[in-house]
Design a protein around this motif. Structure first.
Motif, PDB file in Angstrom:
ATOM      1  N   HIS A  34       0.815  -1.224   0.000  1.00  0.00           N
ATOM      2  CA  HIS A  34       0.000   0.000   0.000  1.00  0.00           C
ATOM      3  C   HIS A  34       0.851   1.279   0.000  1.00  0.00           C
ATOM      4  O   HIS A  34       0.349   2.376   0.247  1.00  0.00           O
ATOM      5  N   SER A  35       2.137   1.160  -0.303  1.00  0.00           N
ATOM      6  CA  SER A  35       2.987   2.349  -0.367  1.00  0.00           C
ATOM      7  C   SER A  35       2.681   3.156  -1.632  1.00  0.00           C
ATOM      8  O   SER A  35       2.282   2.603  -2.663  1.00  0.00           O
ATOM      9  N   VAL A  36       2.854   4.468  -1.550  1.00  0.00           N
ATOM     10  CA  VAL A  36       2.607   5.343  -2.699  1.00  0.00           C
ATOM     11  C   VAL A  36       3.666   5.074  -3.757  1.00  0.00           C
ATOM     12  O   VAL A  36       4.871   4.977  -3.464  1.00  0.00           O
ATOM     13  N   LEU A  37       3.246   4.960  -5.007  1.00  0.00           N
ATOM     14  CA  LEU A  37       4.149   4.600  -6.100  1.00  0.00           C
ATOM     15  C   LEU A  37       5.004   5.795  -6.523  1.00  0.00           C
ATOM     16  O   LEU A  37       4.621   6.960  -6.305  1.00  0.00           O
ATOM     17  N   PRO A  38       6.161   5.530  -7.142  1.00  0.00           N
ATOM     18  CA  PRO A  38       7.052   6.615  -7.585  1.00  0.00           C
ATOM     19  C   PRO A  38       6.365   7.583  -8.541  1.00  0.00           C
ATOM     20  O   PRO A  38       5.552   7.181  -9.385  1.00  0.00           O
ATOM     21  N   GLY A  39       6.688   8.860  -8.399  1.00  0.00           N
ATOM     22  CA  GLY A  39       6.153   9.893  -9.276  1.00  0.00           C
ATOM     23  C   GLY A  39       4.803  10.436  -8.863  1.00  0.00           C
ATOM     24  O   GLY A  39       4.272  11.346  -9.500  1.00  0.00           O
ATOM     25  N   ILE A  40       4.242   9.874  -7.797  1.00  0.00           N
ATOM     26  CA  ILE A  40       2.905  10.284  -7.356  1.00  0.00           C
ATOM     27  C   ILE A  40       2.998  10.936  -5.981  1.00  0.00           C
ATOM     28  O   ILE A  40       3.626  10.396  -5.075  1.00  0.00           O
ATOM     29  N   GLU A  41       2.399  12.105  -5.858  1.00  0.00           N
ATOM     30  CA  GLU A  41       2.271  12.779  -4.566  1.00  0.00           C
ATOM     31  C   GLU A  41       0.808  12.742  -4.135  1.00  0.00           C
ATOM     32  O   GLU A  41      -0.090  13.056  -4.922  1.00  0.00           O
ATOM     33  N   ILE A  42       0.584  12.356  -2.893  1.00  0.00           N
ATOM     34  CA  ILE A  42      -0.774  12.326  -2.352  1.00  0.00           C
ATOM     35  C   ILE A  42      -0.792  13.125  -1.051  1.00  0.00           C
ATOM     36  O   ILE A  42       0.054  12.921  -0.179  1.00  0.00           O
ATOM     37  N   ARG A  43      -1.736  14.027  -0.944  1.00  0.00           N
ATOM     38  CA  ARG A  43      -1.928  14.797   0.277  1.00  0.00           C
ATOM     39  C   ARG A  43      -3.375  14.654   0.741  1.00  0.00           C
ATOM     40  O   ARG A  43      -4.283  14.467  -0.063  1.00  0.00           O
ATOM     41  N   ASP A  44      -3.556  14.766   2.032  1.00  0.00           N
ATOM     42  CA  ASP A  44      -4.885  14.660   2.642  1.00  0.00           C
ATOM     43  C   ASP A  44      -5.551  16.035   2.625  1.00  0.00           C
ATOM     44  O   ASP A  44      -4.968  17.018   3.093  1.00  0.00           O
ATOM     45  N   CYS A  45      -6.767  16.117   2.092  1.00  0.00           N
ATOM     46  CA  CYS A  45      -7.486  17.402   2.069  1.00  0.00           C
ATOM     47  C   CYS A  45      -7.952  17.817   3.472  1.00  0.00           C
ATOM     48  O   CYS A  45      -8.408  18.949   3.654  1.00  0.00           O
ATOM     49  N   GLY A  46      -7.864  16.927   4.443  1.00  0.00           N
ATOM     50  CA  GLY A  46      -8.125  17.294   5.828  1.00  0.00           C
ATOM     51  C   GLY A  46      -9.595  17.299   6.208  1.00  0.00           C
ATOM     52  O   GLY A  46     -10.453  16.769   5.503  1.00  0.00           O
ATOM     53  N   TYR A  47      -9.861  17.910   7.357  1.00  0.00           N
ATOM     54  CA  TYR A  47     -11.236  18.006   7.842  1.00  0.00           C
ATOM     55  C   TYR A  47     -12.080  18.823   6.880  1.00  0.00           C
ATOM     56  O   TYR A  47     -11.632  19.817   6.310  1.00  0.00           O
ATOM     57  N   LYS A  48     -13.314  18.376   6.717  1.00  0.00           N
ATOM     58  CA  LYS A  48     -14.272  19.080   5.870  1.00  0.00           C
ATOM     59  C   LYS A  48     -15.461  19.503   6.737  1.00  0.00           C
ATOM     60  O   LYS A  48     -15.570  19.090   7.905  1.00  0.00           O
ATOM     61  N   VAL A  49     -16.350  20.274   6.170  1.00  0.00           N
ATOM     62  CA  VAL A  49     -17.563  20.656   6.895  1.00  0.00           C
ATOM     63  C   VAL A  49     -18.367  19.418   7.270  1.00  0.00           C
ATOM     64  O   VAL A  49     -18.982  19.337   8.328  1.00  0.00           O
ATOM     65  N   GLY A  50     -18.362  18.436   6.393  1.00  0.00           N
ATOM     66  CA  GLY A  50     -19.067  17.177   6.633  1.00  0.00           C
ATOM     67  C   GLY A  50     -18.387  16.044   5.891  1.00  0.00           C
ATOM     68  O   GLY A  50     -17.311  16.208   5.304  1.00  0.00           O
ATOM     69  N   LEU A  51     -19.026  14.862   5.907  1.00  0.00           N
ATOM     70  CA  LEU A  51     -18.512  13.684   5.200  1.00  0.00           C
ATOM     71  C   LEU A  51     -17.066  13.361   5.579  1.00  0.00           C
ATOM     72  O   LEU A  51     -16.257  12.989   4.716  1.00  0.00           O
ATOM     73  N   ASN A  52     -16.749  13.452   6.850  1.00  0.00           N
ATOM     74  CA  ASN A  52     -15.375  13.166   7.262  1.00  0.00           C
ATOM     75  C   ASN A  52     -15.066  11.680   7.319  1.00  0.00           C
ATOM     76  O   ASN A  52     -13.929  11.292   7.608  1.00  0.00           O
ATOM     77  N   GLY A  53     -16.046  10.837   7.002  1.00  0.00           N
ATOM     78  CA  GLY A  53     -15.780   9.419   6.833  1.00  0.00           C
ATOM     79  C   GLY A  53     -15.248   9.084   5.457  1.00  0.00           C
ATOM     80  O   GLY A  53     -14.896   7.930   5.182  1.00  0.00           O
ATOM     81  N   VAL A  54     -15.190  10.078   4.568  1.00  0.00           N
ATOM     82  CA  VAL A  54     -14.650   9.896   3.214  1.00  0.00           C
ATOM     83  C   VAL A  54     -13.282  10.560   3.162  1.00  0.00           C
ATOM     84  O   VAL A  54     -13.130  11.722   3.539  1.00  0.00           O
ATOM     85  N   ASP A  55     -12.290   9.820   2.685  1.00  0.00           N
ATOM     86  CA  ASP A  55     -10.896  10.294   2.690  1.00  0.00           C
ATOM     87  C   ASP A  55     -10.562  11.025   1.388  1.00  0.00           C
ATOM     88  O   ASP A  55      -9.969  10.464   0.478  1.00  0.00           O
ATOM     89  N   ASN A  56     -10.923  12.283   1.318  1.00  0.00           N
ATOM     90  CA  ASN A  56     -10.619  13.084   0.140  1.00  0.00           C
ATOM     91  C   ASN A  56      -9.148  13.481   0.127  1.00  0.00           C
ATOM     92  O   ASN A  56      -8.602  13.918   1.140  1.00  0.00           O
ATOM     93  N   GLY A  57      -8.529  13.376  -1.036  1.00  0.00           N
ATOM     94  CA  GLY A  57      -7.125  13.715  -1.152  1.00  0.00           C
ATOM     95  C   GLY A  57      -6.830  14.540  -2.385  1.00  0.00           C
ATOM     96  O   GLY A  57      -7.692  14.731  -3.256  1.00  0.00           O
TER      97      GLY A  57
END
Length: 691
Positions: free
Chosen positions: A266-289
């Protein structure tokens, strides 16, 4: 005398009073040639309400509202009722919420036996029934479900070819391949044609090279990306190197399958950057990135090539001749997300109505001097907040069922006219219903006073989780413009002698009606039976739409000469948005009436007619200025409509509890103490620690 006439006269006895009332009753009685009926019927409002209550059968309503697959709905409910360990607590942090939602989804698929991709491909009505049901468990779960299957899975099925289905479909279905739908960028959301991520073909290696050329091209708000996603459908501009130039040839937006994380660790593959969009107003059970790509290479076969392909030697081929046609075909296949949001939004509205109405029935406040307090739903102000909302929930239910039917027909036939119809209809219903539900959630919270503010009673979480429904899968303002644009195309077709789409056929007659002189007798007609006639109601809705369409076309033509097409559109934008909303209201009303006609239970049909009448007349009253300005409704008729809205709200108050029971939401899944069928205060007290 016919039952319908008798009922109307009984109801009128409670509706009107005084000398004016008697004159109108006499006039109505003579109209039906039953002069003695008024003397025989001396029933009060309370007696009328009892008659209506006896006609309501909650089980019949629940069966009607459960759609074509009540057994599937019940199966989902029972699965989660028997798994209390999967219940979302009132207080939960972002990280824990995300993991819980993923556990819920995994359990649903692996233990609950839900094969969502099979249903999506073979029977969309079944798929959307399940999607609505999981939304009652947790709105975040409903969205996670939709991202995995409607969006990620739907992109592979609808934009790819058989080789992609063979390779990915089973893994999408069993969650071996949790995925993302990477379309939206930091600088471009609704304007998908403006996205800037590139996919450049490299002839030497037979690969596409995916790049994020600038900050604005960062993929943003991508569901499943921050934590769980392993693969993404990435929308990018297909670039083909030109042999005659150092510049690449832009072939427009296409979709590509891009691995994000290792299948092993499950490690991030080379050449790809992923960041967490963080807390939202709602739907915090969905991991937006957020995603960025730096020379990420993928095989040529990872192009989802249903509408456009690239050969080994770099030659582009497509059955569609232009970039615009390919883009339209691509988006046309992705309307399932909008269908799901419209359908899911109705579920949220049902839950909110259930909580607010049940609490309003038990909460007592003030009353006549030296007498017992009365329930807050006995107050006219509370009735007029909640009863039109209840009627809308029923209306929206039948409208979205029709939308799903049309969507299934589109997937079955691939007929171009049906594709265009579903594209506009899904855009309009998604925009109209989600906007209405968002406003209604605030009204429900306020209607329940201080106890509506308690998190355990769920208005806050429902409101926050639902709020983004107005934005994703197309901003509502943009979607309504698409509806207006399609209406203008239909308007042009009419005057060129072309065939109209199914949803728009009423314009043929409505335009003729609008252009003719309004009948002064009808504009003043205020009788109870006339105002409750579905033909009058639909005529009024369609007249308004036809008039708005005609005047919009004239205004656009006038302003285009000076401002150009874009400037003219912007100048008329508010007019066009009103036109789109008016049209969608007409469609909803028509589908409500058709559903009532299909209802075989006579008593249930009576109550549904009352709900339909309230839905229609409340909206006519809210836009009464338009009708008055055009002399379509005279002052006396306007006043009669207002009184009838108040009267219907009063009568429906008496059966409101049964009507929300008809939504069929189990108490254990509704989870709001004040919204339970019984023992509300006891459950509420237990929640904060009282024995």
């Amino acid at each position: 005398m016919a039952d319908g006439v008798e009922e109307q006269l009984i109801a009128m006895r409670g509706f009107l009073d005084g000398e004016v009332a008697q004159r109108r009753l006499d006039r109505l009685a003579s109209h039906f040639s039953e002069e003695n009926i008024l003397k025989e019927e001396q029933l009060s409002r309370e007696v009328c309400a009892k008659l209506i209550r006896r006609s309501v059968n909650s089980s019949v309503l629940a069966s009607l509202m459960a759609g074509c697959y009540p057994a599937d709905r019940e199966k989902i409910f029972n699965f989660f009722i028997n798994r209390p360990d999967l219940e979302t607590p009132v207080e939960i942090a972002k990280t824990e919420h995300r993991e819980l939602v993923y556990m819920q989804l995994t359990a649903l698929v692996n233990e609950g036996g839900v094969n969502a991709m099979k249903y999506l491909m073979e029977d969309p009505a079944r798929y959307f029934t399940i999607m609505e049901a999981v939304g009652f468990i947790d709105v975040s779960l409903g969205i996670k479900f939709g991202v995995q299957f409607s969006l990620w899975g739907g992109s592979v099925v609808n934009l790819g070819t058989q080789k992609h289905r063979d390779k990915y479909l089973e893994g999408i279905s069993n969650l071996k391949y949790p995925g993302c739908f990477a379309m939206t960028e930091l600088h471009h959301g609704s304007n998908v044609q403006g996205i800037q991520t590139t996919a450049t073909f490299d002839r030497m290696t037979d690969e596409f090279v995916i790049n994020t050329p600038n900050e604005g091209a960062t993929k943003w708000w991508i569901g499943n990306a921050a934590v769980h996603g392993k693969i993404a459908s990435v929308f990018a501009r297909l670039q083909l190197p030109s042999p005659d130039s150092h510049l690449d040839t832009d072939m427009g937006v296409h979709a590509f399958i891009v691995p994000l994380r290792s299948m092993e660790d499950h490690s991030v593959l080379p050449g790809i950057e992923i960041r967490d969009c963080g807390y939202k107003v709602g739907l915090n059970g969905v991991d937006n990135g957020a995603l960025r790509f730096h020379n990420v290479r993928i095989p040529r076969d990872n192009l989802l090539n249903r509408f456009g392909d690239v050969s080994r030697d770099g030659e582009y081929s497509s059955t569609l001749p232009t970039i615009n046609k390919r883009f339209a075909a691509t988006l046309g296949e992705l309307v399932g997300g909008r269908v799901g949001l419209a359908y899911g939004s109705v579920g949220v509205l049902k839950a909110a109505c259930t909580i607010a109405i049940r609490y309003s029935l038990i909460r007592q406040q003030f009353g006549p001097p030296n007498k017992e307090e009365i329930s807050i739903l006995d107050y006219q102000s509370q009735q007029q907040k909640l009863m039109p909302m209840l009627s809308s929930a029923y209306a929206f239910n039948f409208a979205t069922e029709y939308l799903v039917e049309r969507y299934a027909e589109m997937k079955r036939t691939h007929d171009d006219d049906i594709v265009a119809d579903v594209h506009a209809l899904s855009a309009g219903l998604k925009a109209y219903i989600t906007s209405y539900t968002a406003k209604s959630l605030n009204t429900c919270r306020e209607s329940c006073g201080g106890h509506g503010y308690a998190a355990v009673n769920r208005f806050g979480s429902l409101r926050n989780d639902h709020d983004i429904f107005q934005t994703f899968e197309g901003d509502n303002t943009v979607l309504l413009q698409q509806v207006a644009g399609d209406l203008l195309k239909q308007y042009k077709r009419k005057f060129e002698g072309g065939a109209l789409s199914v949803t728009w056929t009423y314009l043929r007659d409505s335009m003729t009606t609008y252009l003719s002189q309004t009948n002064p007798v009808v504009t003043h007609r205020e009788g109870y039976s006339h105002l409750r006639d579905p033909r009058f109601q639909l005529d009024a809705f369609q007249y308004r739409t036809a008039r708005l369409l005609h005047t919009a076309a004239l205004r656009l033509r006038k302003h285009s000469k000076r401002l150009g097409s874009f400037g003219a559109w912007n100048r008329c934008l508010n007019h066009l948005l009103t036109l789109a909303e008016s049209h969608i209201e007409s469609v909803i009303l028509a589908k409500f009436t058709e559903a009532i006609e299909r209802c075989e239970d006579r008593n249930t049909r009576k109550v549904l007619n009352m709900l339909r009448d309230l839905y229609a007349l409340d909206r006519i009253w809210k836009d009464i200025g338009t009708y008055r300005n055009q002399d379509y409704i005279a002052p006396n008729k306007a006043k009669a409509i207002h009184r009838l809205v108040e009267y219907l709200s009063f009568e429906l108050k008496g059966v409101a509890g049964s009507l929300v029971d008809g939504f069929g939401i189990p108490d254990v899944l509704l989870r709001a103490p004040i919204g339970l069928q019984s023992g509300q205060y006891t459950e509420y007290s237990h929640h904060i620690g009282f024995e």
